[in-house]
Design a protein around this motif. Structure first.
Motif, PDB file in Angstrom:
ATOM      1  N   VAL A  11      -1.715  -7.763  -4.717  1.00 50.13           N
ATOM      2  CA  VAL A  11      -2.258  -7.371  -6.022  1.00 50.13           C
ATOM      3  C   VAL A  11      -2.711  -5.916  -5.983  1.00 50.13           C
ATOM      4  O   VAL A  11      -2.457  -5.140  -6.915  1.00 50.13           O
ATOM      5  N   ALA A  12      -3.360  -5.520  -4.920  1.00 52.08           N
ATOM      6  CA  ALA A  12      -3.834  -4.136  -4.800  1.00 52.08           C
ATOM      7  C   ALA A  12      -2.665  -3.158  -4.755  1.00 52.08           C
ATOM      8  O   ALA A  12      -2.705  -2.097  -5.396  1.00 52.08           O
ATOM      9  N   ILE A  13      -1.614  -3.494  -4.006  1.00 49.50           N
ATOM     10  CA  ILE A  13      -0.444  -2.610  -3.921  1.00 49.50           C
ATOM     11  C   ILE A  13       0.234  -2.484  -5.279  1.00 49.50           C
ATOM     12  O   ILE A  13       0.601  -1.379  -5.707  1.00 49.50           O
ATOM     13  N   CYS A  14       0.410  -3.599  -5.979  1.00 51.79           N
ATOM     14  CA  CYS A  14       1.057  -3.559  -7.303  1.00 51.79           C
ATOM     15  C   CYS A  14       0.229  -2.760  -8.295  1.00 51.79           C
ATOM     16  O   CYS A  14       0.765  -1.972  -9.080  1.00 51.79           O
ATOM     17  N   THR A  15      -1.079  -2.946  -8.270  1.00 50.32           N
ATOM     18  CA  THR A  15      -1.954  -2.209  -9.188  1.00 50.32           C
ATOM     19  C   THR A  15      -1.917  -0.714  -8.882  1.00 50.32           C
ATOM     20  O   THR A  15      -1.827   0.118  -9.790  1.00 50.32           O
ATOM     21  N   ALA A  16      -1.975  -0.375  -7.606  1.00 48.54           N
ATOM     22  CA  ALA A  16      -1.922   1.039  -7.230  1.00 48.54           C
ATOM     23  C   ALA A  16      -0.593   1.660  -7.639  1.00 48.54           C
ATOM     24  O   ALA A  16      -0.557   2.794  -8.136  1.00 48.54           O
ATOM     25  N   ALA A  17       0.497   0.934  -7.460  1.00 43.14           N
ATOM     26  CA  ALA A  17       1.808   1.457  -7.858  1.00 43.14           C
ATOM     27  C   ALA A  17       1.873   1.676  -9.359  1.00 43.14           C
ATOM     28  O   ALA A  17       2.428   2.678  -9.827  1.00 43.14           O
ATOM     29  N   TRP A  18       1.317   0.770 -10.150  1.00 45.13           N
ATOM     30  CA  TRP A  18       1.320   0.900 -11.608  1.00 45.13           C
ATOM     31  C   TRP A  18       0.495   2.129 -12.027  1.00 45.13           C
ATOM     32  O   TRP A  18       0.918   2.907 -12.886  1.00 45.13           O
TER      33      TRP A  18
END
Length: 96
Positions: A11-18
């Protein structure tokens, strides 16, 4: 990785990428997207109108800055030129 840390890291990686994606898009003038990938600016006609108004205001202010720079250059030339040359130029303008 076991337990909830794997899910939390995904979740953290996806949020950071967004967030990084939207930052790059906004920095280069593209419309940003919402959580589902839809462009926000295209859905809001008020935002497009606001952008057009800002662009026209930017052009107007750019023109004003250019004219002011020209005037400042003339004033600097007058202030730094010898008084005799300035007096000759003024007399030449009066004789026209």
């Amino acid at each position: 990785m076991h337990g909830p840390w794997f899910v939390i890291s995904l979740v953290a990686i996806c949020t950071a990428a967004w967030v990084i994606n939207n930052f790059i898009r906004a920095r280069h003038g593209y419309s940003i997207s919402d959580d589902w990938g839809r462009n926000i600016d295209k859905a809001d006609p008020d935002a497009q109108r606001h952008v057009r108004l800002l662009e026209s205001q930017n052009e107007k202010l750019t023109g004003q800055v250019s004219r002011l720079e020209e005037r400042i250059a003339v004033l600097e030339r007058i202030a730094t030129d010898p008084a005799t040359r300035t007096a000759r130029e003024i007399d030449a303008l009066r004789d026209r």
